[in-house]
Design a protein around this motif. Structure first.
Motif, short mmCIF file in Angstrom:
data_model
loop_
_atom_site.label_atom_id
_atom_site.label_comp_id
_atom_site.label_asym_id
_atom_site.label_seq_id
_atom_site.Cartn_x
_atom_site.Cartn_y
_atom_site.Cartn_z
N ILE A 27 -1.06 -7.74 -7.50
CA ILE A 27 0.16 -8.50 -7.28
C ILE A 27 -0.17 -9.74 -6.46
O ILE A 27 -0.89 -9.69 -5.48
CB ILE A 27 1.22 -7.65 -6.58
N SER A 28 0.38 -10.87 -6.90
CA SER A 28 0.19 -12.14 -6.22
C SER A 28 1.49 -12.91 -6.33
O SER A 28 2.06 -13.01 -7.42
CB SER A 28 -0.95 -12.92 -6.88
N SER A 29 1.94 -13.47 -5.22
CA SER A 29 3.20 -14.22 -5.26
C SER A 29 3.09 -15.46 -6.13
O SER A 29 4.08 -15.92 -6.68
CB SER A 29 3.63 -14.60 -3.84
N LYS A 30 1.91 -16.00 -6.29
CA LYS A 30 1.74 -17.22 -7.09
C LYS A 30 1.38 -16.94 -8.55
O LYS A 30 1.82 -17.62 -9.44
CB LYS A 30 0.68 -18.10 -6.46
N ARG A 31 0.56 -15.91 -8.79
CA ARG A 31 0.05 -15.68 -10.15
C ARG A 31 0.57 -14.43 -10.84
O ARG A 31 0.57 -14.35 -12.06
CB ARG A 31 -1.48 -15.64 -10.12
N ASN A 32 0.99 -13.42 -10.09
CA ASN A 32 1.39 -12.16 -10.70
C ASN A 32 2.46 -11.45 -9.88
O ASN A 32 2.20 -10.43 -9.25
CB ASN A 32 0.17 -11.26 -10.89
N PRO A 33 3.70 -12.00 -9.90
CA PRO A 33 4.77 -11.36 -9.13
C PRO A 33 5.24 -10.08 -9.80
O PRO A 33 4.81 -9.74 -10.90
CB PRO A 33 5.88 -12.42 -9.12
N LEU A 34 6.16 -9.38 -9.12
CA LEU A 34 6.76 -8.20 -9.73
C LEU A 34 7.61 -8.63 -10.91
O LEU A 34 8.19 -9.71 -10.94
CB LEU A 34 7.62 -7.46 -8.71
N ASP A 35 7.69 -7.75 -11.90
CA ASP A 35 8.51 -7.99 -13.08
C ASP A 35 9.95 -7.61 -12.74
O ASP A 35 10.27 -6.43 -12.61
CB ASP A 35 7.98 -7.15 -14.24
N SER A 44 0.81 -1.22 0.00
CA SER A 44 0.00 0.00 0.00
C SER A 44 0.85 1.27 0.00
O SER A 44 0.34 2.34 -0.34
CB SER A 44 -0.95 0.00 1.20
N PHE A 45 2.12 1.18 0.34
CA PHE A 45 2.99 2.35 0.34
C PHE A 45 3.45 2.72 -1.06
O PHE A 45 4.02 3.79 -1.27
CB PHE A 45 4.21 2.12 1.25
N LEU A 46 3.20 1.85 -2.06
CA LEU A 46 3.54 2.13 -3.44
C LEU A 46 2.31 2.64 -4.19
O LEU A 46 1.18 2.28 -3.86
CB LEU A 46 4.04 0.86 -4.13
N PRO A 47 2.51 3.48 -5.21
CA PRO A 47 1.38 3.92 -6.02
C PRO A 47 0.60 2.72 -6.56
O PRO A 47 1.20 1.76 -7.05
CB PRO A 47 2.02 4.73 -7.15
N ASP A 48 -0.71 2.77 -6.46
CA ASP A 48 -1.61 1.71 -6.94
C ASP A 48 -1.21 0.34 -6.39
O ASP A 48 -1.29 -0.67 -7.07
CB ASP A 48 -1.68 1.70 -8.47
N HIS A 49 -0.73 0.33 -5.14
CA HIS A 49 -0.33 -0.91 -4.45
C HIS A 49 0.72 -1.71 -5.22
O HIS A 49 0.79 -2.93 -5.11
CB HIS A 49 -1.55 -1.78 -4.14
N GLY A 50 1.54 -1.03 -6.02
CA GLY A 50 2.61 -1.69 -6.76
C GLY A 50 2.18 -2.35 -8.05
O GLY A 50 3.00 -2.91 -8.77
N ARG A 51 0.92 -2.27 -8.38
CA ARG A 51 0.40 -2.94 -9.58
C ARG A 51 1.19 -2.59 -10.85
O ARG A 51 1.43 -3.47 -11.68
CB ARG A 51 -1.08 -2.62 -9.74
N PRO A 52 1.62 -1.32 -11.05
CA PRO A 52 2.39 -0.99 -12.25
C PRO A 52 3.73 -1.73 -12.36
O PRO A 52 4.34 -1.75 -13.42
CB PRO A 52 2.62 0.52 -12.14
N LEU A 53 4.17 -2.35 -11.26
CA LEU A 53 5.45 -3.07 -11.27
C LEU A 53 5.30 -4.56 -11.56
O LEU A 53 6.28 -5.27 -11.72
CB LEU A 53 6.14 -2.91 -9.91
N ALA A 54 4.07 -5.04 -11.65
CA ALA A 54 3.79 -6.47 -11.81
C ALA A 54 3.97 -6.93 -13.26
O ALA A 54 3.99 -6.12 -14.19
CB ALA A 54 2.37 -6.78 -11.35
N LEU A 55 4.08 -8.24 -13.43
CA LEU A 55 4.14 -8.80 -14.79
C LEU A 55 2.91 -8.40 -15.59
O LEU A 55 3.01 -7.96 -16.72
CB LEU A 55 4.25 -10.33 -14.72
N ASP A 56 1.72 -8.55 -14.99
CA ASP A 56 0.47 -8.13 -15.61
C ASP A 56 -0.04 -6.94 -14.81
O ASP A 56 -0.58 -7.09 -13.72
CB ASP A 56 -0.56 -9.26 -15.61
N GLN A 57 0.12 -5.75 -15.36
CA GLN A 57 -0.23 -4.52 -14.65
C GLN A 57 -1.73 -4.34 -14.43
O GLN A 57 -2.13 -3.49 -13.65
CB GLN A 57 0.34 -3.32 -15.40
#
Length: 127
Positions: free
Chosen positions: A69-77, A52-65
């Motif tokens: 973010i999910s450790s199993k399905r959508n980790p950070l890129d 939550s401390f990242l913009p949009d909960h870090g979603r822009p940093l994920a494999l699928d923006q």
């Protein structure tokens, strides 16, 4: 305070802000806020990330923006060998955030991050 002088462990704290002047604002479970002067911050989040401390909960940093973010399905890129976030240079992700869900992978990830940081330091010193 933890077992290592100068490196406090702060369980059940939430990161509210990291500022360019190397200050870190944390909030404990009771709502008390504390500012720390830092040189680095390591956030150990376990397998269920609270970004939550990242913009949009870090979603822009994920494999699928488009997905959370999910450790199993959508980790950070992240870069395969350095674990540096592709979309945010200087930010590193290890363990579940990088899609590594086994503790045995942490040593290799930490070594990759350390090698990347040393390489950056060497190139900065040579410039």
């Amino acid at each position: 305070c933890g077992p290592y002088q100068g490196y406090p462990s702060l369980p059940r704290h939430c990161l509210l802000r990291l500022s360019p002047d190397r200050k870190c604002l944390l909030e404990d479970a009771g709502g008390k806020r504390t500012v720390f002067n830092i040189s680095m911050a390591f956030i150990l989040i376990g397998s269920n990330p609270n970004l939550s401390f990242l913009p949009d909960h870090g979603r822009p940093l994920a494999l699928d923006q488009q997905q959370p973010i999910s450790s199993k399905r959508n980790p950070l890129d992240t870069e395969l060998f350095t674990y540096e976030c592709v979309r945010q240079p200087g930010l590193y992700a290890l363990g579940p955030l990088a899609g590594d869900n086994f503790v045995r992978f942490l040593q290799g990830g930490a070594l990759g991050v350390a090698a990347s940081l040393l390489k950056k330091m060497d190139s900065t010193e040579m410039a």
